[in-house]
Write a protein that holds these residues in place. Structure first.
Motif, short mmCIF file in Angstrom:
data_model
loop_
_atom_site.label_atom_id
_atom_site.label_comp_id
_atom_site.label_asym_id
_atom_site.label_seq_id
_atom_site.Cartn_x
_atom_site.Cartn_y
_atom_site.Cartn_z
N ALA A 137 -5.25 10.54 -3.27
CA ALA A 137 -5.48 8.24 -3.22
C ALA A 137 -4.04 7.75 -2.74
O ALA A 137 -3.89 7.36 -1.95
CB ALA A 137 -5.69 8.12 -4.50
N SER A 169 -6.74 0.37 2.72
CA SER A 169 -6.74 1.03 1.13
C SER A 169 -6.84 0.25 0.05
O SER A 169 -7.40 -0.18 -0.71
CB SER A 169 -5.60 1.93 1.26
OG SER A 169 -5.85 3.10 1.90
N VAL A 170 -5.60 -1.00 0.15
CA VAL A 170 -5.18 -1.94 -0.83
C VAL A 170 -6.37 -2.89 -0.25
O VAL A 170 -6.36 -3.77 -1.22
CB VAL A 170 -4.03 -2.78 0.36
CG1 VAL A 170 -3.98 -4.02 -0.28
CG2 VAL A 170 -2.90 -1.80 -0.33
N GLY A 173 0.62 -1.32 -0.21
CA GLY A 173 0.47 0.35 0.14
C GLY A 173 0.97 1.38 0.08
O GLY A 173 0.02 2.13 -0.83
N TRP A 189 -3.24 4.83 5.37
CA TRP A 189 -3.90 3.29 5.62
C TRP A 189 -3.72 2.27 4.53
O TRP A 189 -4.91 2.10 4.28
CB TRP A 189 -6.11 3.90 6.19
CG TRP A 189 -6.07 5.19 6.75
CD1 TRP A 189 -6.03 4.47 8.60
CD2 TRP A 189 -6.78 5.93 6.83
NE1 TRP A 189 -6.31 5.84 8.49
CE2 TRP A 189 -6.88 6.17 8.25
CE3 TRP A 189 -7.11 6.31 5.76
CZ2 TRP A 189 -7.11 8.19 8.48
CZ3 TRP A 189 -7.35 8.07 5.96
CH2 TRP A 189 -7.83 8.90 6.94
N PRO A 190 -2.38 2.28 4.47
CA PRO A 190 -2.10 0.71 3.38
C PRO A 190 -3.09 0.15 3.69
O PRO A 190 -3.04 -0.57 2.16
CB PRO A 190 -1.28 1.00 4.03
CG PRO A 190 -0.12 1.26 5.07
CD PRO A 190 -1.51 2.36 5.48
N LEU A 215 -3.21 6.18 0.71
CA LEU A 215 -2.68 4.93 0.55
C LEU A 215 -1.46 5.11 2.00
O LEU A 215 -1.52 3.60 2.41
CB LEU A 215 -2.37 4.28 -1.05
CG LEU A 215 -3.17 3.55 -1.51
CD1 LEU A 215 -3.13 3.28 -2.75
CD2 LEU A 215 -3.49 1.75 -1.25
N GLY A 253 1.02 3.71 -2.73
CA GLY A 253 0.18 5.29 -3.04
C GLY A 253 1.68 6.09 -3.01
O GLY A 253 1.29 7.48 -3.54
N LEU A 299 -8.97 -1.35 -2.09
CA LEU A 299 -9.11 -1.59 -4.02
C LEU A 299 -8.79 -3.29 -4.42
O LEU A 299 -9.14 -3.32 -5.61
CB LEU A 299 -7.14 -1.35 -3.53
CG LEU A 299 -7.04 0.25 -3.89
CD1 LEU A 299 -5.24 1.35 -3.93
CD2 LEU A 299 -7.62 0.45 -4.96
N TRP A 325 1.41 6.83 -6.82
CA TRP A 325 0.26 7.82 -7.48
C TRP A 325 1.00 9.36 -6.30
O TRP A 325 0.65 9.71 -7.41
CB TRP A 325 -0.96 7.16 -6.54
CG TRP A 325 -1.41 5.69 -7.48
CD1 TRP A 325 -0.89 5.04 -7.90
CD2 TRP A 325 -2.15 5.17 -6.74
NE1 TRP A 325 -1.56 3.82 -8.66
CE2 TRP A 325 -2.87 4.35 -7.49
CE3 TRP A 325 -3.58 5.28 -5.57
CZ2 TRP A 325 -3.51 3.11 -7.27
CZ3 TRP A 325 -4.69 4.53 -5.75
CH2 TRP A 325 -4.58 2.97 -6.18
#
Length: 194
Positions: free
Chosen positions: A146, A157-158, A106, A153-154, A150, A110, A161, A113
């Motif tokens: 985004a 969030s992953v 994540g 909160w990896p 990520l 992140g 996703l 991105w």
């Protein structure tokens, strides 16, 4: 020898017959993978985390070999060594626990991105002739947001996703299956010898 009263299939007919089967296989594979991800997101993420760890170790080893095996400047060799050592270390951390590997994945996504978003905003801000400049800035800001989410909160969030990816793969698989049968019908409607 072929009977001339029965024309043989032309190249387009052969291509269309092969194409619908390939599209159908791809659609079924997408559909199956989407269902697996959607039904078992945590187990799927664990597998992805392990694969990510393997990727980091392999890339790190290649970078370490490059650091010792190239005739590049000393500064580049040092950077390759540091990058390679960090990749190997992060890759090994991925094998300690599934949560760590998902968190690293994540954070990795992140950061990517975040940099992409910053690059898009900077490019759109510096070039007044850029096409769809406002949209480029908007997409860049979304990428930055985004990326930050990520990194903060990896794991959650992953996981989100992964579920979205599973839904997307299911939809893609269904579209490909329908497309495959349309290609098959179109292949039947081709005139003989085409």
């Amino acid at each position: 020898m072929a009977d001339p009263s029965f024309p043989t299939d032309g190249p387009y007919q052969r291509l269309a017959r092969a194409a619908w089967q390939v599209v159908l296989a791809a659609g079924l594979a997408s559909l199956a993978l989407g269902v697996v991800i959607f039904v078992w997101p945590k187990q799927t993420l664990w597998v992805v985390g392990v694969l990510f760890g393997i990727y980091l170790v392999v890339i790190g080893v290649f970078q370490l070999m490059a650091a010792f095996g190239t005739h590049a400047q000393t500064a580049l060799r040092v950077m390759a060594f540091i990058s390679g050592a960090l990749c190997v270390l992060l890759g090994l951390l991925c094998f300690r626990s599934a949560v760590q590997s998902i968190a690293l994945l994540g954070i990795w996504i992140g950061i990517g991105w975040l940099f992409r978003g910053i690059t898009l905003v900077a490019a759109a801000g510096s070039d007044p002739t850029m096409q769809a400049r406002g949209w480029q800035v908007f997409v860049g800001l979304l990428n930055v947001l985004a990326g930050v989410l990520l990194m903060v909160w990896p794991v959650h969030s992953v996981t989100a996703l992964a579920i979205l990816a599973g839904c997307g793969l299911v939809v893609l698989g269904l579209v490909e299956v329908v497309t495959a049968f349309r290609i098959r019908q179109a292949a039947k409607d081709l005139p003989a010898g085409v």
